[in-house]
Design a protein around this motif. Sequence first.
Motif, PDB file in Angstrom:
ATOM      1  N   UNK A  41       0.815  -1.212   0.000  1.00  0.00           N
ATOM      2  CA  UNK A  41       0.000   0.000   0.000  1.00  0.00           C
ATOM      3  C   UNK A  41       0.852   1.268   0.000  1.00  0.00           C
ATOM      4  N   UNK A  42       1.899   1.310   0.813  1.00  0.00           N
ATOM      5  CA  UNK A  42       2.722   2.526   0.913  1.00  0.00           C
ATOM      6  C   UNK A  42       3.380   2.879  -0.424  1.00  0.00           C
ATOM      7  N   UNK A  43       3.742   1.874  -1.212  1.00  0.00           N
ATOM      8  CA  UNK A  43       4.339   2.125  -2.527  1.00  0.00           C
ATOM      9  C   UNK A  43       3.304   2.685  -3.503  1.00  0.00           C
ATOM     10  N   UNK A  44       2.105   2.160  -3.444  1.00  0.00           N
ATOM     11  CA  UNK A  44       1.038   2.645  -4.323  1.00  0.00           C
ATOM     12  C   UNK A  44       0.703   4.088  -3.980  1.00  0.00           C
ATOM     13  N   UNK A  45       0.594   4.378  -2.690  1.00  0.00           N
ATOM     14  CA  UNK A  45       0.343   5.759  -2.267  1.00  0.00           C
ATOM     15  C   UNK A  45       1.496   6.645  -2.713  1.00  0.00           C
ATOM     16  N   UNK A  46       2.713   6.137  -2.637  1.00  0.00           N
ATOM     17  CA  UNK A  46       3.883   6.894  -3.101  1.00  0.00           C
ATOM     18  C   UNK A  46       3.818   7.204  -4.591  1.00  0.00           C
ATOM     19  N   UNK A  47       3.382   6.240  -5.381  1.00  0.00           N
ATOM     20  CA  UNK A  47       3.220   6.448  -6.827  1.00  0.00           C
ATOM     21  C   UNK A  47       2.212   7.566  -7.083  1.00  0.00           C
ATOM     22  N   UNK A  48       1.100   7.514  -6.358  1.00  0.00           N
ATOM     23  CA  UNK A  48       0.069   8.535  -6.530  1.00  0.00           C
ATOM     24  C   UNK A  48       0.574   9.907  -6.080  1.00  0.00           C
ATOM     25  N   UNK A  49       1.306   9.945  -4.962  1.00  0.00           N
ATOM     26  CA  UNK A  49       1.879  11.221  -4.503  1.00  0.00           C
ATOM     27  C   UNK A  49       2.844  11.783  -5.544  1.00  0.00           C
ATOM     28  N   UNK A  50       3.679  10.922  -6.122  1.00  0.00           N
ATOM     29  CA  UNK A  50       4.623  11.377  -7.150  1.00  0.00           C
ATOM     30  C   UNK A  50       3.897  11.960  -8.357  1.00  0.00           C
ATOM     31  N   UNK A  51       2.817  11.303  -8.768  1.00  0.00           N
ATOM     32  CA  UNK A  51       2.043  11.790  -9.910  1.00  0.00           C
ATOM     33  C   UNK A  51       1.407  13.139  -9.599  1.00  0.00           C
ATOM     34  N   UNK A  52       0.834  13.261  -8.400  1.00  0.00           N
ATOM     35  CA  UNK A  52       0.212  14.530  -8.008  1.00  0.00           C
ATOM     36  C   UNK A  52       1.255  15.638  -7.932  1.00  0.00           C
ATOM     37  N   UNK A  67      -5.162  23.244 -15.852  1.00  0.00           N
ATOM     38  CA  UNK A  67      -5.345  21.815 -16.124  1.00  0.00           C
ATOM     39  C   UNK A  67      -4.505  20.988 -15.158  1.00  0.00           C
ATOM     40  N   UNK A  68      -3.224  21.330 -15.026  1.00  0.00           N
ATOM     41  CA  UNK A  68      -2.331  20.565 -14.159  1.00  0.00           C
ATOM     42  C   UNK A  68      -2.739  20.678 -12.694  1.00  0.00           C
ATOM     43  N   UNK A  69      -3.214  21.826 -12.289  1.00  0.00           N
ATOM     44  CA  UNK A  69      -3.690  22.004 -10.910  1.00  0.00           C
ATOM     45  C   UNK A  69      -4.900  21.098 -10.657  1.00  0.00           C
ATOM     46  N   UNK A  70      -5.798  20.992 -11.633  1.00  0.00           N
ATOM     47  CA  UNK A  70      -6.972  20.130 -11.482  1.00  0.00           C
ATOM     48  C   UNK A  70      -6.578  18.657 -11.450  1.00  0.00           C
ATOM     49  N   UNK A  71      -5.586  18.288 -12.261  1.00  0.00           N
ATOM     50  CA  UNK A  71      -5.112  16.899 -12.249  1.00  0.00           C
ATOM     51  C   UNK A  71      -4.511  16.565 -10.889  1.00  0.00           C
ATOM     52  N   UNK A  72      -3.680  17.458 -10.357  1.00  0.00           N
ATOM     53  CA  UNK A  72      -3.082  17.233  -9.038  1.00  0.00           C
ATOM     54  C   UNK A  72      -4.162  17.103  -7.973  1.00  0.00           C
ATOM     55  N   UNK A  73      -5.176  17.951  -8.033  1.00  0.00           N
ATOM     56  CA  UNK A  73      -6.270  17.897  -7.061  1.00  0.00           C
ATOM     57  C   UNK A  73      -7.033  16.577  -7.169  1.00  0.00           C
ATOM     58  N   UNK A  78      -8.110  11.128  -4.928  1.00  0.00           N
ATOM     59  CA  UNK A  78      -8.054   9.669  -5.038  1.00  0.00           C
ATOM     60  C   UNK A  78      -7.278   9.099  -3.850  1.00  0.00           C
ATOM     61  N   UNK A  79      -6.168   9.737  -3.506  1.00  0.00           N
ATOM     62  CA  UNK A  79      -5.386   9.296  -2.347  1.00  0.00           C
ATOM     63  C   UNK A  79      -6.245   9.389  -1.087  1.00  0.00           C
TER      64      UNK A  79
END
Length: 90
Positions: A41-52, A67-73, A78-79
């Motif tokens: 789980x911690x790695x998956x959350x890390x992947x999502x944090x990196x993407x955001x 657009x990028x601000x909305x994607x990060x949000x 999702x996290x």
Amino acid sequence: MPNAQNLSSEALATDAVSGAAALSICESLLLALNDHDVLPEREIIGILHDAATAHANHPVNGPGAAFHAKVAALINSIIDGGNSVRRSGT
């Protein structure tokens, strides 16, 4: 990223469908990786944090900033919502 003012409503709808399909596929892959003990789980959350973070660090005044601000949000929601990982203890 195309300028939304120059796109037809059909092209925008196609982009929205493509984005939703990509999100669903990625979420399913993350769930499968966790379910089969490939990634914890911690790695998956890390992947999502990196993407955001990648989207959040886009220049504020650059093209596509909103657009990028909305994607990060969205990724951060999702996290927070736990959509892409079956949280332990829940």
